[in-house]
Design a protein around this motif. Structure first.
Motif, PDB file in Angstrom:
ATOM      1  N   GLY A 107      45.306  41.320  40.851  1.00  0.00           N
ATOM      2  CA  GLY A 107      45.964  40.235  41.571  1.00  0.00           C
ATOM      3  C   GLY A 107      45.945  38.908  40.843  1.00  0.00           C
ATOM      4  N   ALA A 108      45.668  38.943  39.524  1.00  0.00           N
ATOM      5  CA  ALA A 108      45.568  37.692  38.762  1.00  0.00           C
ATOM      6  C   ALA A 108      46.899  36.945  38.731  1.00  0.00           C
ATOM      7  N   ASN A 109      48.016  37.675  38.670  1.00  0.00           N
ATOM      8  CA  ASN A 109      49.319  37.015  38.578  1.00  0.00           C
ATOM      9  C   ASN A 109      49.584  36.123  39.782  1.00  0.00           C
ATOM     10  N   GLN A 110      49.130  36.549  40.948  1.00  0.00           N
ATOM     11  CA  GLN A 110      49.349  35.732  42.143  1.00  0.00           C
ATOM     12  C   GLN A 110      48.530  34.452  42.088  1.00  0.00           C
ATOM     13  N   ARG A 111      47.280  34.559  41.643  1.00  0.00           N
ATOM     14  CA  ARG A 111      46.435  33.363  41.547  1.00  0.00           C
ATOM     15  C   ARG A 111      46.945  32.428  40.461  1.00  0.00           C
ATOM     16  N   ILE A 112      47.419  32.997  39.362  1.00  0.00           N
ATOM     17  CA  ILE A 112      47.962  32.172  38.276  1.00  0.00           C
ATOM     18  C   ILE A 112      49.199  31.418  38.756  1.00  0.00           C
TER      19      ILE A 112
END
Length: 287
Positions: free
Chosen positions: A249-254
């Protein structure tokens, strides 16, 4: 008649359940199924008579659906597909809709997009409503604090500047506008107005001391630049690790971190020019 074995009932013998099964008396095939007798009645006197199935039906092999689904008493079928990695479900659904617009559906048929696309659209609409409510509440709170409609209106000019920076940040980094990134825009609504409050409040203070409007706006910009930069930089530096997050889920936080940092950066720079200019232009306190 077509069922070979049927469980008619369940009997209990000394605590043990046993199924009562009716066995079919004959086995039907495509050759002899037409000999089945169907009882019917006339419309006039209700007298019953028998007809052969072969007289009222065409017997053969054909494809049929395994099940029939209905929604609001209308039949429907679901056509689904998986999205390849690197593609956005909403954008793919938009391309599919464009293709379907040029396709003439058979009479009695219609289509609608559901699934993930429907969920995303609903969530996006809800987030936009939340942003609108956040802007209204922020404005009303500032009106109560400033005891004025004009000063909060000037401060609200920082929000479109922040949104512009957020969209630019997403565009540069290649991220699409999503529900998570819109949460970042909601954060921007509450964060970025602080710069405008500091600037407008000090400008009002200088005007109250007798400064001309233009001189007060310039002096406030020079005096409040340092605290504005300090608060903005501390916020942006605190969010930079979010822009380099890893894991699931890193893309959402980025995307959320990028929207907030981009909005803060652009708005901080432009606020120092736009807010004093707007204040000096619409102020009724010119001398």
């Amino acid at each position: 008649a077509l069922t070979e074995n049927t469980t008619a009932t369940t009997l209990n013998f000394d605590g043990t359940d046993m199924d009562g099964i009716i066995y079919a008396s004959s086995t039907h095939t495509t050759e002899n199924i037409g000999d089945l007798v169907v009882a019917t009645a006339t419309d006039d006197d209700g007298e019953e008579y028998d007809v052969l199935l072969s007289d009222i039906a065409v017997i053969g092999s054909a494809y049929s659906p395994d099940s029939i689904n209905r929604s609001n008493q209308s039949r429907y079928i679901t056509v689904s597909a998986s999205i390849a990695e690197g593609y956005n479900a909403s954008l793919v659904a938009r391309d599919v809709e464009k293709l379907l617009e040029d396709h003439e559906m058979p009479k009695g048929y219609s289509y609608e997009m559901t699934g993930e696309d429907e969920s995303v659209r609903t969530a996006m609409f809800d987030m936009i409503k939340m942003i609108a409510l956040a802007i209204v509440f922020i404005y009303l709170i500032m009106v109560a604090q400033f005891q004025s409609l004009k000063s909060p209106f000037i401060i609200m000019f920082t929000i479109p500047l922040a949104f512009t920076g957020g969209f630019i940040g997403l565009l540069v980094t290649g991220f699409d506008v999503s529900v998570i990134s819109l949460i970042g825009f909601i954060m921007l609504c509450g964060i970025i107005v602080n710069n405008g409050i500091v600037l407008v409040d000090y400008t009002r203070l200088l005007v109250g001391r007798g400064y001309p409007i233009l001189d007060a706006a310039v002096a406030a910009g020079r005096s409040r630049m340092r605290p504005i930069l300090m608060t903005s930089l501390s916020t942006m530096l605190g969010l930079i690790p979010l822009m380099f997050a890893g894991g699931e889920g890193a893309n959402q936080r980025i995307a959320m971190g990028t929207a907030v940092v981009g909005g803060m950066l652009v708005s901080t720079i432009l606020t120092m020019y736009v807010v004093p200019a707007v204040y000096s232009y619409i102020s009724t306190e010119r001398k």
